[in-house]
Design a protein around this motif. Structure first.
Motif, PDB file in Angstrom:
ATOM      1  N   LEU A 262       4.057  10.539   1.354  1.00  0.00           N
ATOM      2  CA  LEU A 262       3.382  11.834   1.204  1.00  0.00           C
ATOM      3  C   LEU A 262       2.189  11.930   2.150  1.00  0.00           C
ATOM      4  O   LEU A 262       1.956  12.975   2.758  1.00  0.00           O
ATOM      5  N   ALA A 263       1.428  10.846   2.256  1.00  0.00           N
ATOM      6  CA  ALA A 263       0.272  10.838   3.157  1.00  0.00           C
ATOM      7  C   ALA A 263       0.711  11.130   4.586  1.00  0.00           C
ATOM      8  O   ALA A 263       0.072  11.926   5.295  1.00  0.00           O
ATOM      9  N   SER A 264       1.790  10.516   4.989  1.00  0.00           N
ATOM     10  CA  SER A 264       2.318  10.744   6.335  1.00  0.00           C
ATOM     11  C   SER A 264       2.795  12.180   6.497  1.00  0.00           C
ATOM     12  O   SER A 264       2.517  12.833   7.512  1.00  0.00           O
ATOM     13  N   ARG A 265       3.496  12.669   5.514  1.00  0.00           N
ATOM     14  CA  ARG A 265       4.029  14.038   5.569  1.00  0.00           C
ATOM     15  C   ARG A 265       2.923  15.078   5.700  1.00  0.00           C
ATOM     16  O   ARG A 265       3.046  16.055   6.439  1.00  0.00           O
ATOM     17  N   PHE A 266       1.820  14.870   4.965  1.00  0.00           N
ATOM     18  CA  PHE A 266       0.723  15.837   4.969  1.00  0.00           C
ATOM     19  C   PHE A 266      -0.392  15.471   5.944  1.00  0.00           C
ATOM     20  O   PHE A 266      -1.401  16.180   6.024  1.00  0.00           O
ATOM     21  N   ASN A 267      -0.214  14.350   6.663  1.00  0.00           N
ATOM     22  CA  ASN A 267      -1.201  13.907   7.637  1.00  0.00           C
ATOM     23  C   ASN A 267      -2.585  13.711   7.011  1.00  0.00           C
ATOM     24  O   ASN A 267      -3.600  14.186   7.535  1.00  0.00           O
TER      25      ASN A 267
END
Length: 63
Positions: free
Chosen positions: A26-31
């Motif tokens: 999720l962190a990667s997806r939302f930067n």
């Protein structure tokens, strides 16, 4: 994207996912950082039935 929009999308992702979702994904997806996702999940868990483990989150009703 502000925090409220991101949190709404996190709930949608959890409802669509039939299993655990990794906070780092999720962190990667939302930067954003994993810490930001943890904060979002903490806020969401006061309203939604969310279960967390070390790095995974699930929506309890999906279990």
């Amino acid at each position: 994207m502000d925090a409220m929009e991101r949190r709404c999308q996190i709930i949608e992702i959890l409802c669509d996912a039939k299993m655990c979702v990794k906070m780092r994904d999720l962190a990667s997806r939302f930067n954003v950082s994993v810490r930001t996702i943890r904060t979002d999940v903490d806020v969401l868990s006061t309203t939604y039935p969310i279960e967390t483990t070390r790095d995974d989150i699930t929506e309890e009703s999906a279990l």
